[in-house]
Write an enzyme that holds these catalytic residues in place. Structure first.
Site, PDB file in Angstrom:
ATOM      1  N   GLY A  10       0.825  -1.209   0.000  1.00  0.00           N
ATOM      2  CA  GLY A  10       0.000   0.000   0.000  1.00  0.00           C
ATOM      3  C   GLY A  10       0.857   1.256   0.000  1.00  0.00           C
ATOM      4  N   GLY A  12      -0.490   4.524   0.376  1.00  0.00           N
ATOM      5  CA  GLY A  12      -1.201   5.687   0.905  1.00  0.00           C
ATOM      6  C   GLY A  12      -0.340   6.362   1.969  1.00  0.00           C
ATOM      7  N   ILE A  31       4.848  -2.011  -2.376  1.00  0.00           N
ATOM      8  CA  ILE A  31       4.081  -2.606  -3.475  1.00  0.00           C
ATOM      9  C   ILE A  31       2.675  -2.024  -3.385  1.00  0.00           C
ATOM     10  CG2 ILE A  31       3.153  -4.718  -4.484  1.00  0.00           C
ATOM     11  CD1 ILE A  31       5.405  -6.260  -3.285  1.00  0.00           C
ATOM     12  N   SER A  39      -3.600   7.340  -4.112  1.00  0.00           N
ATOM     13  CA  SER A  39      -4.249   6.601  -3.015  1.00  0.00           C
ATOM     14  C   SER A  39      -5.430   7.391  -2.463  1.00  0.00           C
ATOM     15  CB  SER A  39      -3.242   6.361  -1.888  1.00  0.00           C
ATOM     16  OG  SER A  39      -2.158   5.615  -2.381  1.00  0.00           O
ATOM     17  N   ALA A  43      -7.893  12.011  -1.074  1.00  0.00           N
ATOM     18  CA  ALA A  43      -9.253  12.565  -1.097  1.00  0.00           C
ATOM     19  C   ALA A  43      -9.601  13.231   0.229  1.00  0.00           C
ATOM     20  CB  ALA A  43     -10.251  11.456  -1.396  1.00  0.00           C
ATOM     21  N   GLY A  46     -10.856  17.607   5.066  1.00  0.00           N
ATOM     22  CA  GLY A  46     -11.066  18.521   6.191  1.00  0.00           C
ATOM     23  C   GLY A  46      -9.878  18.862   7.042  1.00  0.00           C
ATOM     24  N   GLY A  47      -9.033  17.873   7.389  1.00  0.00           N
ATOM     25  CA  GLY A  47      -7.890  18.231   8.209  1.00  0.00           C
ATOM     26  C   GLY A  47      -7.378  17.133   9.115  1.00  0.00           C
ATOM     27  N   PHE A 112     -13.862  20.656  14.588  1.00  0.00           N
ATOM     28  CA  PHE A 112     -14.426  19.448  13.985  1.00  0.00           C
ATOM     29  C   PHE A 112     -15.336  18.798  15.013  1.00  0.00           C
ATOM     30  CE2 PHE A 112     -12.486  17.028  10.179  1.00  0.00           C
ATOM     31  CZ  PHE A 112     -12.627  18.117   9.357  1.00  0.00           C
ATOM     32  N   GLN A 225     -17.970   3.460  10.242  1.00  0.00           N
ATOM     33  CA  GLN A 225     -18.484   4.825  10.369  1.00  0.00           C
ATOM     34  C   GLN A 225     -19.237   5.300   9.121  1.00  0.00           C
ATOM     35  OE1 GLN A 225     -15.721   8.509  10.531  1.00  0.00           O
ATOM     36  NE2 GLN A 225     -16.684   8.363  12.547  1.00  0.00           N
ATOM     37  N   HIS A 227     -20.361   8.710   7.457  1.00  0.00           N
ATOM     38  CA  HIS A 227     -20.142  10.155   7.552  1.00  0.00           C
ATOM     39  C   HIS A 227     -21.488  10.832   7.270  1.00  0.00           C
ATOM     40  CE1 HIS A 227     -18.662  14.168   6.683  1.00  0.00           C
ATOM     41  NE2 HIS A 227     -17.457  13.812   7.065  1.00  0.00           N
ATOM     42  N   LEU A 237     -17.772  12.609  -0.594  1.00  0.00           N
ATOM     43  CA  LEU A 237     -17.750  13.309   0.686  1.00  0.00           C
ATOM     44  C   LEU A 237     -17.864  14.823   0.566  1.00  0.00           C
ATOM     45  CD1 LEU A 237     -17.316  12.375   3.659  1.00  0.00           C
ATOM     46  CD2 LEU A 237     -15.130  13.518   3.464  1.00  0.00           C
ATOM     47  N   GLU A 240     -16.401  17.517   6.657  1.00  0.00           N
ATOM     48  CA  GLU A 240     -16.855  18.027   7.953  1.00  0.00           C
ATOM     49  C   GLU A 240     -16.386  19.474   8.143  1.00  0.00           C
ATOM     50  OE1 GLU A 240     -16.943  15.090  10.969  1.00  0.00           O
ATOM     51  OE2 GLU A 240     -16.081  16.426  12.469  1.00  0.00           O
ATOM     52  N   ARG A 282     -19.790  12.077  14.558  1.00  0.00           N
ATOM     53  CA  ARG A 282     -20.382  11.604  13.303  1.00  0.00           C
ATOM     54  C   ARG A 282     -21.481  10.573  13.489  1.00  0.00           C
ATOM     55  NH1 ARG A 282     -14.874  11.322   9.660  1.00  0.00           N
ATOM     56  NH2 ARG A 282     -14.714  13.572   9.499  1.00  0.00           N
ATOM     57  N   HIS A 348     -18.055   5.424   5.326  1.00  0.00           N
ATOM     58  CA  HIS A 348     -16.879   6.280   5.241  1.00  0.00           C
ATOM     59  C   HIS A 348     -15.593   5.676   5.789  1.00  0.00           C
ATOM     60  CE1 HIS A 348     -14.681   9.993   5.017  1.00  0.00           C
ATOM     61  NE2 HIS A 348     -14.503  10.050   6.327  1.00  0.00           N
ATOM     62  N   ARG A 384     -14.791   7.034  15.236  1.00  0.00           N
ATOM     63  CA  ARG A 384     -13.598   7.886  15.090  1.00  0.00           C
ATOM     64  C   ARG A 384     -13.994   9.350  15.003  1.00  0.00           C
ATOM     65  NH1 ARG A 384     -11.396  10.484  10.697  1.00  0.00           N
ATOM     66  NH2 ARG A 384     -12.541   9.356   9.083  1.00  0.00           N
ATOM     67  N   ASN A 388      -8.814  12.570  13.087  1.00  0.00           N
ATOM     68  CA  ASN A 388      -7.940  11.654  13.827  1.00  0.00           C
ATOM     69  C   ASN A 388      -7.373  10.546  12.944  1.00  0.00           C
ATOM     70  OD1 ASN A 388      -7.787  12.817  16.322  1.00  0.00           O
ATOM     71  ND2 ASN A 388      -9.133  11.362  17.372  1.00  0.00           N
TER      72      ASN A 388
HETATM   73  C1  LIG Z   1     -13.275  11.210   0.978  1.00  0.00           C
HETATM   74  C2  LIG Z   1     -12.522  11.053   2.258  1.00  0.00           C
HETATM   75  C3  LIG Z   1     -12.188  12.158   3.011  1.00  0.00           C
HETATM   76  C4  LIG Z   1     -11.484  12.008   4.208  1.00  0.00           C
HETATM   77  N1  LIG Z   1     -11.165  13.119   4.936  1.00  0.00           N
HETATM   78  C5  LIG Z   1     -10.450  12.975   6.067  1.00  0.00           C
HETATM   79  C6  LIG Z   1     -10.031  14.123   6.815  1.00  0.00           C
HETATM   80  O1  LIG Z   1     -10.269  15.273   6.437  1.00  0.00           O
HETATM   81  N2  LIG Z   1      -9.335  13.921   7.966  1.00  0.00           N
HETATM   82  C7  LIG Z   1      -9.009  12.685   8.408  1.00  0.00           C
HETATM   83  O2  LIG Z   1      -8.357  12.565   9.452  1.00  0.00           O
HETATM   84  N3  LIG Z   1      -9.387  11.579   7.711  1.00  0.00           N
HETATM   85  C8  LIG Z   1     -10.075  11.694   6.552  1.00  0.00           C
HETATM   86  N4  LIG Z   1     -10.435  10.573   5.852  1.00  0.00           N
HETATM   87  C9  LIG Z   1      -9.921   9.263   6.271  1.00  0.00           C
HETATM   88  C10 LIG Z   1      -8.457   9.135   5.881  1.00  0.00           C
HETATM   89  O3  LIG Z   1      -8.221   9.862   4.708  1.00  0.00           O
HETATM   90  C11 LIG Z   1      -8.073   7.683   5.637  1.00  0.00           C
HETATM   91  O4  LIG Z   1      -8.440   6.889   6.722  1.00  0.00           O
HETATM   92  C12 LIG Z   1      -6.566   7.555   5.444  1.00  0.00           C
HETATM   93  O5  LIG Z   1      -6.091   8.489   4.506  1.00  0.00           O
HETATM   94  C13 LIG Z   1      -6.208   6.142   5.011  1.00  0.00           C
HETATM   95  O6  LIG Z   1      -4.845   6.089   4.677  1.00  0.00           O
HETATM   96  P1  LIG Z   1      -4.156   4.706   4.418  1.00  0.00           P
HETATM   97  O7  LIG Z   1      -2.751   5.001   4.055  1.00  0.00           O
HETATM   98  O8  LIG Z   1      -4.419   3.796   5.551  1.00  0.00           O
HETATM   99  O9  LIG Z   1      -4.937   4.085   3.155  1.00  0.00           O
HETATM  100  P2  LIG Z   1      -5.126   4.608   1.646  1.00  0.00           P
HETATM  101  O10 LIG Z   1      -4.791   6.019   1.467  1.00  0.00           O
HETATM  102  O11 LIG Z   1      -6.491   4.154   1.254  1.00  0.00           O
HETATM  103  O12 LIG Z   1      -4.044   3.775   0.846  1.00  0.00           O
HETATM  104  C14 LIG Z   1      -4.156   2.386   0.643  1.00  0.00           C
HETATM  105  C15 LIG Z   1      -3.094   1.954  -0.341  1.00  0.00           C
HETATM  106  O13 LIG Z   1      -3.126   0.541  -0.459  1.00  0.00           O
HETATM  107  C16 LIG Z   1      -3.063   0.176  -1.823  1.00  0.00           C
HETATM  108  N5  LIG Z   1      -3.669  -1.148  -1.955  1.00  0.00           N
HETATM  109  C17 LIG Z   1      -4.914  -1.540  -1.656  1.00  0.00           C
HETATM  110  N6  LIG Z   1      -5.065  -2.854  -1.908  1.00  0.00           N
HETATM  111  C18 LIG Z   1      -3.875  -3.301  -2.355  1.00  0.00           C
HETATM  112  C19 LIG Z   1      -3.382  -4.573  -2.783  1.00  0.00           C
HETATM  113  N7  LIG Z   1      -4.139  -5.657  -2.796  1.00  0.00           N
HETATM  114  N8  LIG Z   1      -2.094  -4.666  -3.204  1.00  0.00           N
HETATM  115  C20 LIG Z   1      -1.283  -3.570  -3.218  1.00  0.00           C
HETATM  116  N9  LIG Z   1      -1.707  -2.349  -2.807  1.00  0.00           N
HETATM  117  C21 LIG Z   1      -2.974  -2.230  -2.381  1.00  0.00           C
HETATM  118  C22 LIG Z   1      -3.787   1.291  -2.535  1.00  0.00           C
HETATM  119  O14 LIG Z   1      -3.418   1.351  -3.885  1.00  0.00           O
HETATM  120  C23 LIG Z   1      -3.288   2.496  -1.745  1.00  0.00           C
HETATM  121  O15 LIG Z   1      -2.040   2.919  -2.240  1.00  0.00           O
HETATM  122  C24 LIG Z   1     -11.124  10.709   4.651  1.00  0.00           C
HETATM  123  C25 LIG Z   1     -11.459   9.604   3.893  1.00  0.00           C
HETATM  124  C26 LIG Z   1     -12.170   9.765   2.720  1.00  0.00           C
HETATM  125  C27 LIG Z   1     -12.555   8.515   1.963  1.00  0.00           C
END
Ligand SMILES: Cc1cc2nc3c(=O)[nH]c(=O)nc-3n(C[C@H](O)[C@H](O)[C@H](O)COP(=O)(O)OP(=O)(O)OC[C@H]3O[C@@H](n4cnc5c(N)ncnc54)[C@H](O)[C@@H]3O)c2cc1C
Length: 569
Positions: A10, A12, A31, A39, A43, A46-47, A112, A225, A227, A237, A240, A282, A348, A384, A388
């Site tokens: 991942g 992200g 990977i 990722s 998206a 808010g913050g 928030f 959750q 939203h 979305l 917030e 929420r 969400h 959540r 956070n």
């Molecule tokens: C629209 C939206 C708005 C949000 N706004 C906020 C906010 O303002 N404040 C806040 O605190 N939180 C917010 N959140 C929540 C927060 O953004 C997420 O919880 C957080 O960014 C998740 O990060 P992550 O790195 O865990 O996962 P992600 O960013 O989802 O990354 C996951 C990664 O895993 C990879 N992946 C998935 N499956 C596989 C696989 N099988 N093999 C290889 N790679 C894979 C994907 O390609 C990606 O690169 C928001 C969420 C959404 C959906």
């Protein structure tokens, strides 16, 4: 076969932060199915929360988080989250994240939901995007190897010890074994099991399902959750931050949009959270919106309410919420400067996930770590707080990377038997050759329907039972799917089928966990058990995969400071 000390699955925020944390001392590679900057983290609008104002306090952020979680979070995990927040915010700021500023030049903060102080740092309404770019630059600086557009299909674990992964390289169509001493899972959430969701298409919970199949436990999966403000029908979305900037939620009880008196009279949150109003947590705000709709006070009797930003004014909307405006214009043809936005709750955030300790370590599998939304360190409990989870990705991403690196330095590379690789290839080939009469999209649609009706914002025994039966039926029917594209290169049909298998596995855990939890807590609300029951249910749900099928266990919640009390806003 490729070999690295550490594999991060991942790209992200959690994955990138883990890789940066581990990179100083180890040979590390990411990977990821999408390129890191594509990722879902990007998206986030808010913050991100942190105590950086002298009038605020760590204890207050900690308490808000525990109270928000409806006392299901582990308080040691929540404490680490909030204590390490200021350092992490300043670190990403020094690395180049462009935060919005106060007139004095300090990082600006907005209120928030569920907060007792405005502590959400933001960059307009593009906070996730800005942090993602910063961390991507750091990846390049540290020269971290990235295999992008590779999908991991299996985590190889033998005798309880990680050996590596098997991944599908989309561009070449090859399946490749990757050997490693440790694996950090950071694959994000699983919102795609619902019909209306804010989550990107890639949020199919892969890492959680793969870790479960490899022997890890999933914790508190029933806590999902919703939203409060997704764009009507689309689920996209509406941050917030809109309510943080003063937006009103309005239902329709003879609502006159031109009359300030009527608007104030229709701010329905005064019935449900008289003190916090629109800035209640929420879970509460989503239930309130749904109650208004069920009781016939949706706008024109329909299944949405309004989010009204008009009084905030064009200047502030353009400065602080430009992306929200753009999304509204593009997807529902509404300009929030002139008209209220039609919104309804949207699936969400996955509070549950791969059970880890505060160092990101999975207790069940040696060498396995997890961080970000796919993990459950247990800092969010049953609900959540906004702001956070971006924080969780960098705080616990960093910790898991550093600890995986320590592990890799003190452990040798273990064997990755070819039979493991061959078994996975055989499974994929069987799937491709399957000549059944079920389609992936058909089963997915039925699953999303069943989860939305059966395990949504309001739950009860009867509807959940029906959802569980349906999911089990769909799992059976999955054996009969037909993948149209039989080729290897960029086979998105195949990826869709693998994602669906993961969603089906997780949906059953969410539904059975929710069915078993006979109380209401945070986002898990049961009409038939409307109260929290600390005597029986102040405990985590753990789901494990065994040869006999799924097994559920329960685990004590770690309470270090705040005794559970009634949650009022
Ligand atoms: C629209 C939206 C708005 C949000 N706004 C906020 C906010 O303002 N404040 C806040 O605190 N939180 C917010 N959140 C929540 C927060 O953004 C997420 O919880 C957080 O960014 C998740 O990060 P992550 O790195 O865990 O996962 P992600 O960013 O989802 O990354 C996951 C990664 O895993 C990879 N992946 C998935 N499956 C596989 C696989 N099988 N093999 C290889 N790679 C894979 C994907 O390609 C990606 O690169 C928001 C969420 C959404 C959906």
């Amino acid at each position: 076969m490729i070999t690295h000390d550490i594999i991060v699955i991942g790209g992200g925020l959690a994955g990138m932060r883990a890789a940066i944390g581990a990179s100083k001392e180890s040979d590390i590679a990411i990977i990821t199915r999408t390129h890191p900057v594509r990722s879902h983290s990007g998206a986030a609008q808010g913050g991100i929360n942190a105590v950086i104002d002298e009038r605020d306090s760590i204890e207050s952020h900690w308490f808000d988080t525990v109270k928000g979680s409806d006392y299901l979070c582990d308080q040691d995990a929540a404490e680490i989250l909030v204590r390490e927040a200021p350092f992490n915010i300043y670190q990403i700021e020094h690395w180049g994240t462009i935060f919005s500023r106060t007139v004095n030049g300090r990082i600006a903060q907005r209120p928030f939901g569920g907060q007792s102080f405005p502590r959400t740092c933001y960059g307009a309404d593009k906070t996730g995007h800005l942090i993602l770019q910063t961390l991507n630059e750091q990846l390049m600086k540290h020269d971290i190897k990235i295999y992008h557009e590779w999908t991991v299909t299996k985590i190889v674990v033998i005798d309880g010890i990680v050996r590596g992964v098997v991944a599908y390289e989309q561009a070449s169509g090859e399946f490749i074994g990757v050997r490693a001493k440790s694996v950090i899972v950071t694959t994000g959430g699983a919102g795609r099991m619902y019909k209306v969701t804010s989550n990107a298409h890639v949020c199919t919970g892969d890492g959680m399902a793969l870790a479960l199949k490899a022997g890890a436990a999933l914790k508190d999966m029933e806590c999902l959750q919703f939203h409060p403000t997704g764009l009507y029908r689309q689920g996209i979305l509406v941050s917030e931050g809109c309510r943080g900037e003063g937006g009103y939620l309005l239902s329709d009880d003879k609502l006159d949009l031109n009359s300030p008196i009527s608007i104030q009279a229709n701010r329905f949150m005064k019935k449900y959270a008289p003190e916090k109003m629109e800035l209640g947590p929420r879970d509460l705000v989503s239930r309130s919106i749904w109650t208004e709709i069920i009781e016939g006070r949706g706008i024109n009797g329909r299944d949405f309410v309004y989010l009204d930003l008009r009084h905030i004014g064009e200047k502030k909307i353009m400065e602080r919420l430009p992306q929200v405006r753009e999304l509204c214009l593009n997807y529902v043809g509404v300009d929030p400067i002139k008209d209220p936005i039609p919104v309804q709750p949207t699936a969400h955030f996955t509070m549950g996930g791969i059970s880890t300790d505060v160092n990101g370590i999975s207790p069940e599998i040696e060498g396995m770590f997890a961080a970000g939304e796919c993990a459950c360190v247990s800092c969010h409990g049953a609900n959540r707080l906004g702001g956070n989870s971006l924080l969780e990705t960098i705080v616990f991403g960093k910790r898991s990377g550093e600890n995986a690196s320590k592990y890799a330095k003190t452990h040798s590379l273990k064997a990755f038997p070819t039979v493991e690789f061959k078994d996975e290839l055989d499974r994929i080939n069987r799937l491709l050759e399957n000549d059944g009469n079920e389609s992936v999209s058909g089963i997915r649609t039925e699953l999303q329907e069943a989860m939305t009706i059966g395990v949504g914002i309001f739950r009860d025994e009867e509807i959940m039972k029906r959802a569980i039966d349906k999911i089990r039926e769909l799992k059976e029917r999955y054996n009969n799917i037909n993948i149209q594209d039989k080729g290897r290169v960029y086979n998105t049909d195949l990826i869709g089928a693998l994602e669906l298998e993961n969603l089906l596995i997780l949906a059953e855990i969410v539904a059975v966990g929710a069915y078993s939890r006979k109380e209401s807590r945070g986002a898990h609300y049961r009409n038939d058990y409307p109260h929290r029951d600390d005597n029986k249910w102040l405990k985590h749900t753990l789901a494990k995969f065994t040869p006999e099928g799924l097994r559920f266990e329960y685990k004590k919640v770690n309470i270090t400071k705040f005794q559970p009390q009634e949650r009022k806003y």
